[in-house]
Structures are given as structure tokens and as C-alpha cells.
Design a protein around this motif. Structure first.
Motif, PDB file in Angstrom:
ATOM      1  N   GLN A   1     -11.892  28.149  59.965  1.00  0.00           N
ATOM      2  CA  GLN A   1     -11.342  28.631  61.235  1.00  0.00           C
ATOM      3  C   GLN A   1      -9.896  29.086  61.104  1.00  0.00           C
ATOM      4  O   GLN A   1      -9.275  29.535  62.055  1.00  0.00           O
ATOM      5  CB  GLN A   1     -11.450  27.541  62.324  1.00  0.00           C
ATOM      6  N   GLY A   2      -9.346  28.942  59.863  1.00  0.00           N
ATOM      7  CA  GLY A   2      -7.957  29.323  59.618  1.00  0.00           C
ATOM      8  C   GLY A   2      -7.073  28.107  59.472  1.00  0.00           C
ATOM      9  O   GLY A   2      -7.305  27.059  60.079  1.00  0.00           O
ATOM     10  N   GLY A   3      -6.039  28.240  58.653  1.00  0.00           N
ATOM     11  CA  GLY A   3      -5.121  27.133  58.419  1.00  0.00           C
ATOM     12  C   GLY A   3      -5.452  26.374  57.142  1.00  0.00           C
ATOM     13  O   GLY A   3      -6.622  26.256  56.763  1.00  0.00           O
ATOM     14  N   ARG A   4      -4.422  25.882  56.486  1.00  0.00           N
ATOM     15  CA  ARG A   4      -4.614  25.118  55.244  1.00  0.00           C
ATOM     16  C   ARG A   4      -4.858  23.649  55.560  1.00  0.00           C
ATOM     17  O   ARG A   4      -4.443  23.144  56.595  1.00  0.00           O
ATOM     18  CB  ARG A   4      -3.369  25.260  54.360  1.00  0.00           C
ATOM     19  N   ARG A   5      -5.540  22.978  54.659  1.00  0.00           N
ATOM     20  CA  ARG A   5      -5.793  21.544  54.826  1.00  0.00           C
ATOM     21  C   ARG A   5      -5.383  20.784  53.574  1.00  0.00           C
ATOM     22  O   ARG A   5      -5.067  21.360  52.538  1.00  0.00           O
ATOM     23  CB  ARG A   5      -7.262  21.301  55.143  1.00  0.00           C
ATOM     24  N   LEU A   6      -5.422  19.484  53.675  1.00  0.00           N
ATOM     25  CA  LEU A   6      -5.051  18.608  52.572  1.00  0.00           C
ATOM     26  C   LEU A   6      -6.299  18.141  51.835  1.00  0.00           C
ATOM     27  O   LEU A   6      -7.330  17.842  52.454  1.00  0.00           O
ATOM     28  CB  LEU A   6      -4.284  17.395  53.096  1.00  0.00           C
ATOM     29  N   ILE A   7      -6.182  18.056  50.516  1.00  0.00           N
ATOM     30  CA  ILE A   7      -7.276  17.545  49.693  1.00  0.00           C
ATOM     31  C   ILE A   7      -6.774  16.311  48.960  1.00  0.00           C
ATOM     32  O   ILE A   7      -5.847  16.384  48.150  1.00  0.00           O
ATOM     33  CB  ILE A   7      -7.761  18.598  48.690  1.00  0.00           C
ATOM     34  N   ILE A   8      -7.371  15.171  49.270  1.00  0.00           N
ATOM     35  CA  ILE A   8      -6.938  13.879  48.740  1.00  0.00           C
ATOM     36  C   ILE A   8      -8.009  13.339  47.793  1.00  0.00           C
ATOM     37  O   ILE A   8      -9.199  13.343  48.110  1.00  0.00           O
ATOM     38  CB  ILE A   8      -6.708  12.864  49.880  1.00  0.00           C
ATOM     39  N   GLY A   9      -7.596  12.874  46.615  1.00  0.00           N
ATOM     40  CA  GLY A   9      -8.528  12.394  45.611  1.00  0.00           C
ATOM     41  C   GLY A   9      -8.772  10.893  45.687  1.00  0.00           C
ATOM     42  O   GLY A   9      -7.825  10.108  45.759  1.00  0.00           O
ATOM     43  N   TYR A  10     -10.041  10.527  45.678  1.00  0.00           N
ATOM     44  CA  TYR A  10     -10.422   9.106  45.692  1.00  0.00           C
ATOM     45  C   TYR A  10     -10.077   8.455  44.355  1.00  0.00           C
ATOM     46  O   TYR A  10     -10.315   9.009  43.288  1.00  0.00           O
ATOM     47  CB  TYR A  10     -11.923   8.958  45.948  1.00  0.00           C
ATOM     48  N   PHE A  11      -9.566   7.221  44.436  1.00  0.00           N
ATOM     49  CA  PHE A  11      -9.019   6.566  43.249  1.00  0.00           C
ATOM     50  C   PHE A  11      -9.109   5.050  43.443  1.00  0.00           C
ATOM     51  O   PHE A  11      -8.400   4.473  44.256  1.00  0.00           O
ATOM     52  CB  PHE A  11      -7.558   7.004  43.126  1.00  0.00           C
ATOM     53  N   SER A  12     -10.018   4.385  42.729  1.00  0.00           N
ATOM     54  CA  SER A  12     -10.146   2.935  42.832  1.00  0.00           C
ATOM     55  C   SER A  12      -9.139   2.268  41.898  1.00  0.00           C
ATOM     56  O   SER A  12      -9.189   2.477  40.683  1.00  0.00           O
ATOM     57  CB  SER A  12     -11.561   2.486  42.467  1.00  0.00           C
ATOM     58  N   VAL A  13      -8.229   1.472  42.454  1.00  0.00           N
ATOM     59  CA  VAL A  13      -7.160   0.891  41.635  1.00  0.00           C
ATOM     60  C   VAL A  13      -7.316  -0.601  41.384  1.00  0.00           C
ATOM     61  O   VAL A  13      -6.627  -1.163  40.528  1.00  0.00           O
ATOM     62  CB  VAL A  13      -5.773   1.138  42.284  1.00  0.00           C
TER      63      VAL A  13
ATOM     64  N   THR B   1      -4.765  18.771  38.604  1.00  0.00           N
ATOM     65  CA  THR B   1      -5.867  19.533  39.197  1.00  0.00           C
ATOM     66  C   THR B   1      -5.459  20.162  40.519  1.00  0.00           C
ATOM     67  O   THR B   1      -6.084  21.118  40.973  1.00  0.00           O
ATOM     68  CB  THR B   1      -7.101  18.636  39.395  1.00  0.00           C
ATOM     69  N   GLY B   2      -4.414  19.647  41.152  1.00  0.00           N
ATOM     70  CA  GLY B   2      -3.918  20.243  42.381  1.00  0.00           C
ATOM     71  C   GLY B   2      -4.204  19.469  43.647  1.00  0.00           C
ATOM     72  O   GLY B   2      -4.058  20.007  44.756  1.00  0.00           O
ATOM     73  N   PHE B   3      -4.597  18.203  43.521  1.00  0.00           N
ATOM     74  CA  PHE B   3      -4.786  17.387  44.716  1.00  0.00           C
ATOM     75  C   PHE B   3      -3.452  17.184  45.424  1.00  0.00           C
ATOM     76  O   PHE B   3      -2.401  17.126  44.793  1.00  0.00           O
ATOM     77  CB  PHE B   3      -5.392  16.028  44.340  1.00  0.00           C
ATOM     78  N   ASP B   4      -3.526  17.060  46.745  1.00  0.00           N
ATOM     79  CA  ASP B   4      -2.312  16.847  47.543  1.00  0.00           C
ATOM     80  C   ASP B   4      -1.900  15.383  47.579  1.00  0.00           C
ATOM     81  O   ASP B   4      -0.810  15.050  48.051  1.00  0.00           O
ATOM     82  CB  ASP B   4      -2.531  17.341  48.981  1.00  0.00           C
ATOM     83  N   GLY B   5      -2.776  14.516  47.110  1.00  0.00           N
ATOM     84  CA  GLY B   5      -2.467  13.094  47.112  1.00  0.00           C
ATOM     85  C   GLY B   5      -3.650  12.286  46.627  1.00  0.00           C
ATOM     86  O   GLY B   5      -4.678  12.843  46.216  1.00  0.00           O
ATOM     87  N   VAL B   6      -3.504  10.967  46.670  1.00  0.00           N
ATOM     88  CA  VAL B   6      -4.581  10.075  46.242  1.00  0.00           C
ATOM     89  C   VAL B   6      -4.876   9.037  47.316  1.00  0.00           C
ATOM     90  O   VAL B   6      -3.998   8.603  48.056  1.00  0.00           O
ATOM     91  CB  VAL B   6      -4.244   9.358  44.911  1.00  0.00           C
ATOM     92  N   PHE B   7      -6.147   8.679  47.366  1.00  0.00           N
ATOM     93  CA  PHE B   7      -6.655   7.657  48.271  1.00  0.00           C
ATOM     94  C   PHE B   7      -6.910   6.416  47.427  1.00  0.00           C
ATOM     95  O   PHE B   7      -7.815   6.407  46.591  1.00  0.00           O
ATOM     96  CB  PHE B   7      -7.944   8.177  48.912  1.00  0.00           C
ATOM     97  N   LEU B   8      -6.102   5.385  47.605  1.00  0.00           N
ATOM     98  CA  LEU B   8      -6.161   4.200  46.746  1.00  0.00           C
ATOM     99  C   LEU B   8      -7.106   3.154  47.337  1.00  0.00           C
ATOM    100  O   LEU B   8      -6.739   2.407  48.254  1.00  0.00           O
ATOM    101  CB  LEU B   8      -4.761   3.610  46.561  1.00  0.00           C
ATOM    102  N   ASP B   9      -8.289   3.106  46.799  1.00  0.00           N
ATOM    103  CA  ASP B   9      -9.267   2.139  47.287  1.00  0.00           C
ATOM    104  C   ASP B   9      -9.119   0.818  46.537  1.00  0.00           C
ATOM    105  O   ASP B   9      -8.500   0.746  45.475  1.00  0.00           O
ATOM    106  CB  ASP B   9     -10.671   2.697  47.094  1.00  0.00           C
ATOM    107  N   THR B  10      -9.704  -0.223  47.098  1.00  0.00           N
ATOM    108  CA  THR B  10      -9.785  -1.582  46.536  1.00  0.00           C
ATOM    109  C   THR B  10      -8.417  -2.221  46.303  1.00  0.00           C
ATOM    110  O   THR B  10      -8.273  -3.063  45.426  1.00  0.00           O
ATOM    111  CB  THR B  10     -10.608  -1.628  45.224  1.00  0.00           C
ATOM    112  N   ILE B  11      -7.408  -1.860  47.093  1.00  0.00           N
ATOM    113  CA  ILE B  11      -6.140  -2.582  46.943  1.00  0.00           C
ATOM    114  C   ILE B  11      -6.281  -4.020  47.423  1.00  0.00           C
ATOM    115  O   ILE B  11      -5.486  -4.894  47.046  1.00  0.00           O
ATOM    116  CB  ILE B  11      -4.964  -1.888  47.665  1.00  0.00           C
ATOM    117  N   ASP B  12      -7.311  -4.282  48.242  1.00  0.00           N
ATOM    118  CA  ASP B  12      -7.527  -5.646  48.714  1.00  0.00           C
ATOM    119  C   ASP B  12      -8.113  -6.548  47.634  1.00  0.00           C
ATOM    120  O   ASP B  12      -8.419  -7.718  47.893  1.00  0.00           O
ATOM    121  CB  ASP B  12      -8.418  -5.658  49.946  1.00  0.00           C
ATOM    122  N   THR B  13      -8.240  -6.032  46.416  1.00  0.00           N
ATOM    123  CA  THR B  13      -8.674  -6.868  45.293  1.00  0.00           C
ATOM    124  C   THR B  13      -7.763  -8.075  45.128  1.00  0.00           C
ATOM    125  O   THR B  13      -8.204  -9.142  44.689  1.00  0.00           O
ATOM    126  CB  THR B  13      -8.703  -6.046  43.992  1.00  0.00           C
ATOM    127  N   TYR B  14      -6.502  -7.927  45.492  1.00  0.00           N
ATOM    128  CA  TYR B  14      -5.573  -9.056  45.346  1.00  0.00           C
ATOM    129  C   TYR B  14      -6.031 -10.263  46.161  1.00  0.00           C
ATOM    130  O   TYR B  14      -5.708 -11.415  45.825  1.00  0.00           O
ATOM    131  CB  TYR B  14      -4.152  -8.638  45.742  1.00  0.00           C
TER     132      TYR B  14
END
Length: 318
Positions: free
Chosen positions: A230-242, A298-311
């Protein structure tokens, strides 16, 4: 201390066995590992090694942003752009079930505080019923949270119903009105089809994996996804289990199938193929660095840090 326990006259008694195990765990804890502090350090390390405007969104484990006296950890909070919470309204203890009040009370309290400090709050509620989706959307909207309801627990399909569709350029997470959360594109046979379908969605933020069936996405793939139809840029965030190692990742070694290295502890009983790790270990930090570089290059705008509740898992296991 352990040697004295072994000479205890009633060592075959079950109570003394429990006592022994407790002292062993105390001994392990006395080695000075603060799991919560180590997870904070890992997040800060990811921030330090990322570009200036790189977006970081940790999921779950909201207590990590609060110190012992309930004060907000401003250093950590300043390192992240958004915070995601699963099953706040729906999906706990099972997919489709309404999360009990006691299960969400403290979470909601934490999230409201973090929202008041200008952090974007994103909720993933596991329900596919019309009422559940409607209720989740309204509850999230009441608290100025973003919301997404996957069709299944494994998050394998794209939900087409987009709330808050707009044509604006999304250059900051705070500009987003909606997001897509797609972790496992297994139902797509070909990468080209997967990218094509994703590109036609109207979401402001796409949270996706770096890989499609073991093959890395390319810069060209991300370029096709970056502009909304529909127009306009968006963000692409990469999934990342830490907090967990995944046996289906390229870093997993064949010999680990026979014997796990010392820094990989045990399999997550709720998610087969995922293993709790000592995320403060040198080996895991090296893997994190290599993965982060791939997301950035690769050009991702950021990362999604999953499983931080492992602590939190360490105390539960003990």
C-alpha cells in the motif's frame, strides 16, 4: 562441605539425599553465576556490537528490567527498543485458553510500567477463535500495546487480518501500528513463494527467521519485503534465540547428538530440539557474535531476542 555429607550416618535416608542435592546446588550457585545479570550482560553485548539504529526486541522475562527493590534497570531498558510478551491474554497454559488473571497480573503490571517509560510493548496471544482475537486486540489497544494472534502454537502461517493498516514509512519501532510474527515457514514449499506472499502483506513490522528451510535469506529477499504494497517502508526484524541452542541450526554439530558439550545443559521439555545453554559461556557468545553479524550483513533492521527468560529456568530446575 560435600565430603562431610557423604559421611552422614543416615546417607541412605531419602531426606538426607534431598539434603545432599540441595547442598550440591548451593555449591554450584556459590561459584558466582548470577543468571539474571549474565542475561543482561548478553543483551548489552548485542547492543554494543550492533549498528547505532539497530532495533533490539527481547521477548518475555520482564522481571529482568527490574532490580531487587522494584526499581527499573535504566541501563538495560535503554538498550532495547521494544519488549514482547507471549500469552498475556490468551495461550497459557494451552493454546486457545484464556490466560488466568493470576498468570497475567504481575506481567501486565510490569508491561504497563515499561510502556510508561516509552517502550513499545508487543503481545503475542495464542488463539485463533474470533472472540479470542477480538478480545486480545481490544485488551492490547486499551493498554496501547501492539498485538498479534498466530493461527497455531508453532507460528507457521501468516494471519491476513491486519489491524491499523497504514501507508507511512516505518523508520522507528515506535511508528509501527501492527506486526507479523512468523517463526516457522514450513508450510511454504519454495522460498520464492514465501517471499512473494510475505511481500504482499500490509504489516508495518515483519518478525521472521534468517533462514528458509536451512537456506539463508539474501539482501535481495529483504529488499522485496521492505516496501509495503500500500506504500511506505517497513521494518524487518530477525528472529534470534539467545537462551537456547536449536539442533536444526547451522551451528549445531553432529557430535552434539551423541554427547552434549558442557555448556549445553538439557532439552527444553516443552520444545523438542531446543536446549537450555549456559549463555554466559565463551562458546555460546561466539555463536551469538557470528549470528548477529549475519543478521546485520543481510540487511535486517534489528533482532528479536527470544528465550531471554531462560535465566528463570535455572531456579526452576534446581
Amino acid at each position: 562441605m560435600i565430603r562431610i555429607l557423604y559421611t552422614y550416618p543416615y546417607k541412605n535416608d531419602m531426606k538426607n539425599l534431598i539434603f545432599l542435592i540441595s547442598f550440591i546446588m548451593i555449591g554450584i550457585n556459590s561459584l558466582g553465576i548470577d543468571e539474571k545479570a549474565e542475561m543482561k550482560n548478553l543483551i548489552l553485548k548485542i547492543r554494543d556490537e550492533s549498528p547505532k539504529n539497530f532495533i533490539i526486541i527481547p521477548q518475555n522475562g520482564t522481571n529482568i528490567y527490574f532490580q531487587k527493590k522494584g526499581e527499573v534497570d535504566k541501563e538495560l531498558l535503554g538498550a532495547v527498543d521494544g519488549i514482547t510478551q507471549e500469552s498475556l491474554f490468551y495461550g497459557y497454559p494451552k493454546y486457545g485458553e484464556k490466560t488466568p488473571y493470576e498468570g497475567k497480573k504481575s506481567l501486565l503490571k510490569n508491561l504497563k510500567i515499561l510502556k510508561s517509560l516509552d517502550k513499545v510493548i508487543m503481545t503475542v496471544n495464542y488463539t485463533n477463535s474470533n472472540y479470542g482475537k477480538w478480545r486480545s486486540k481490544n485488551l492490547a489497544e486499551d493498554n496501547s500495546f501492539l498485538n498479534y494472534c498466530p493461527k497455531d502454537r508453532e507460528v507457521t502461517e501468516i494471519v491476513e487480518d491486519v489491524f491499523g493498516k497504514n501507508t507511512e514509512d516505518i523508520t522507528s519501532l515506535s511508528h509501527a501500528k501492527n506486526f507479523l510474527y512468523l517463526l516457522n515457514p514450513e508450510k511454504f514449499r519454495h522460498r520464492a513463494k514465501y517471499i512473494d506472499v510475505l511481500s504482499k502483506t500490509t504489516y508495518d513490522v515483519l518478525i521472521i527467521d534468517l533462514y528458509f528451510k536451512g537456506i539463508e535469506l539474501t539482501k535481495d529477499d529483504l529488499d522485496k519485503l521492505r516496501v509495503k504494497p500500500q506504500g511506505g517502508r517497513r521494518l524487518i526484524i530477525g528472529y534470534f534465540s539467545v537462551g537456547e541452542a536449536e539442533e536444526y541450526r547451522e551451528y549445531w554439530k553432529e557430535e552434539w547428538d551423541k554427547k552434549l558439550p558442557e555448556w549445553i545443559l538439557y532439552e527444553n521439555k516443552n520444545w523438542g530440539g531446543n536446549y537450555i545453554v549456559k549463555y554466559w559461556s565463551k562458546e555460546w557468545r561466539g555463536i551469538i557474535e557470528e549470528m548477529l553479524i549475519k543478521y546485520i550483513d543481510t540487511g535486517f533492521d534489528g533482532v528479536f531476542l527470544d528465550t531471554i527468560d531462560t535465566y528463570e529456568s535455572f531456579g526452576k530446575e534446581e
